[in-house]
Write an enzyme that holds these catalytic residues in place. Structure first.
Site, PDB file in Angstrom:
ATOM      1  CG  HIS A  86      -1.448  -1.241   1.687  1.00 55.20           C
ATOM      2  ND1 HIS A  86      -0.956  -1.960   2.741  1.00 55.20           N
ATOM      3  CD2 HIS A  86      -2.477  -1.969   1.168  1.00 55.20           C
ATOM      4  CE1 HIS A  86      -1.659  -3.085   2.878  1.00 55.20           C
ATOM      5  NE2 HIS A  86      -2.581  -3.118   1.921  1.00 55.20           N
ATOM      6  CG  HIS A  88       1.423   2.541   4.720  1.00 52.11           C
ATOM      7  ND1 HIS A  88       1.021   2.086   5.948  1.00 52.11           N
ATOM      8  CD2 HIS A  88       1.257   1.495   3.860  1.00 52.11           C
ATOM      9  CE1 HIS A  88       0.629   0.819   5.857  1.00 52.11           C
ATOM     10  NE2 HIS A  88       0.770   0.430   4.592  1.00 52.11           N
ATOM     11  CG  HIS A 104      -3.774   1.203   4.259  1.00 53.13           C
ATOM     12  ND1 HIS A 104      -4.652   0.215   3.907  1.00 53.13           N
ATOM     13  CD2 HIS A 104      -2.707   0.579   4.844  1.00 53.13           C
ATOM     14  CE1 HIS A 104      -4.140  -0.963   4.260  1.00 53.13           C
ATOM     15  NE2 HIS A 104      -2.977  -0.762   4.828  1.00 53.13           N
ATOM     16  CG  HIS A 112      -8.340  -1.940   3.416  1.00 52.93           C
ATOM     17  ND1 HIS A 112      -7.188  -1.436   2.866  1.00 52.93           N
ATOM     18  CD2 HIS A 112      -8.306  -3.286   3.224  1.00 52.93           C
ATOM     19  CE1 HIS A 112      -6.487  -2.454   2.371  1.00 52.93           C
ATOM     20  NE2 HIS A 112      -7.142  -3.576   2.573  1.00 52.93           N
ATOM     21  CG  HIS A 121      -7.750   3.129   2.689  1.00 53.15           C
ATOM     22  ND1 HIS A 121      -7.301   2.054   3.407  1.00 53.15           N
ATOM     23  CD2 HIS A 121      -8.770   3.679   3.390  1.00 53.15           C
ATOM     24  CE1 HIS A 121      -8.015   1.959   4.530  1.00 53.15           C
ATOM     25  NE2 HIS A 121      -8.918   2.933   4.539  1.00 53.15           N
ATOM     26  CG  ASP A 124      -6.736   0.325   0.167  1.00 55.36           C
ATOM     27  OD1 ASP A 124      -5.815   0.458   1.005  1.00 55.36           O
ATOM     28  OD2 ASP A 124      -7.946   0.397   0.445  1.00 55.36           O
ATOM     29  CG  HIS A 161       1.655  -5.219   4.810  1.00 57.98           C
ATOM     30  ND1 HIS A 161       1.522  -4.815   6.111  1.00 57.98           N
ATOM     31  CD2 HIS A 161       1.336  -4.136   4.042  1.00 57.98           C
ATOM     32  CE1 HIS A 161       1.123  -3.551   6.142  1.00 57.98           C
ATOM     33  NE2 HIS A 161       0.998  -3.105   4.897  1.00 57.98           N
ATOM     34  NE  ARG A 178       2.671  -0.936   9.150  1.00 57.08           N
ATOM     35  CZ  ARG A 178       2.149   0.280   9.221  1.00 57.08           C
ATOM     36  NH1 ARG A 178       2.921   1.348   9.064  1.00 57.08           N
ATOM     37  NH2 ARG A 178       0.868   0.466   9.453  1.00 57.08           N
TER      38      ARG A 178
HETATM   39 ZN    ZN Z   1      -6.281   0.418   2.911  1.00 60.71          ZN
HETATM   40 CU    CU Z   2       0.309  -1.388   4.103  1.00 62.93          CU
END
Ligand code: ZN
Ligand code: CU
Length: 188
Positions: A86, A88, A104, A112, A121, A124, A161, A178
């Site tokens: 994502h 962030h 995010h 999400h 988001h 995403d 992730h 992460r």
């Molecule tokens: Zn998200």
């Molecule tokens: Cu993420």
């Protein structure tokens, strides 16, 4: 003698400045618009580095197109399978576990979701899929990302992730720890 030289120098300099000003045509609105277009960011890149105790690294490149932003990801050191990734909120990878990057990127205060969901988001991007050697290479175009304006992703971060983004759990997709973090910067 030296004073006279100085005066002559400034006199010539002043004349040069004045003549430059008088020969510069006034900028038209079209010129201004053209300049704005020229200053727009066309490409960006994020080099992701492993967080503490991990070995995931790579690049995610972004390119402005007429259909949105083309994303080209090349990431290695992953476990085989799906890995949520994502944009962030913060361009801050200083924390050992990547937590300093925040949540995010979600300027629209949405839920999400999956990249092709209406409700998602901005950050995403779904999942990277790593092959049996832990390498993920993916290219797709995203309509919600932008490299310019108040919601630009430049200056934010990318987090990769450890696990799969289930595309439904709120607000993170339950993608786990992460494993890599990088800041999105302007590219040539
Ligand atoms: Zn998200
Ligand atoms: Cu993420």
């Amino acid at each position: 003698m030296s004073i006279r030289i100085t005066n002559a120098f400034w006199g010539i300099t002043l004349m040069a400045i004045l003549s430059a000003c008088s020969t510069t045509p006034e900028k038209t609105k079209a010129d201004h618009k053209h300049e704005q277009a020229k200053n727009k960011i066309e490409k960006a890149i994020c080099v992701v580095h492993p967080t503490e105790g991990n070995d995931v690294s790579g690049t995610i490149e972004f390119e402005k197109t007429t259909d949105g932003v083309k994303v080209t990801a090349n990431v290695k050191g992953l476990t085989p399978g799906k890995h949520g990734f994502h944009v962030h909120q913060y361009g801050d990878c200083s924390g050992p576990a990547g937590k300093t990057a925040g949540g995010h990127f979600n300027p629209g205060h949405k839920k999400h979701g999956a990249p092709d969901d209406m409700e998602r988001h901005v950050g995403d991007l779904g999942n990277l899929v790593a092959d049996s050697s832990g390498v993920a290479s993916m290219t797709f175009t995203d309509e919600k990302l932008t490299l310019n304006g108040p919601h630009t992703i430049v200056g934010r971060s990318i987090i990769v992730h450890a696990g799969e983004d289930d595309l439904t759990s709120q607000p993170t997709g339950a993608a786990g720890p992460r494993v890599a973090c990088g800041v999105i910067g302007v590219a040539k």
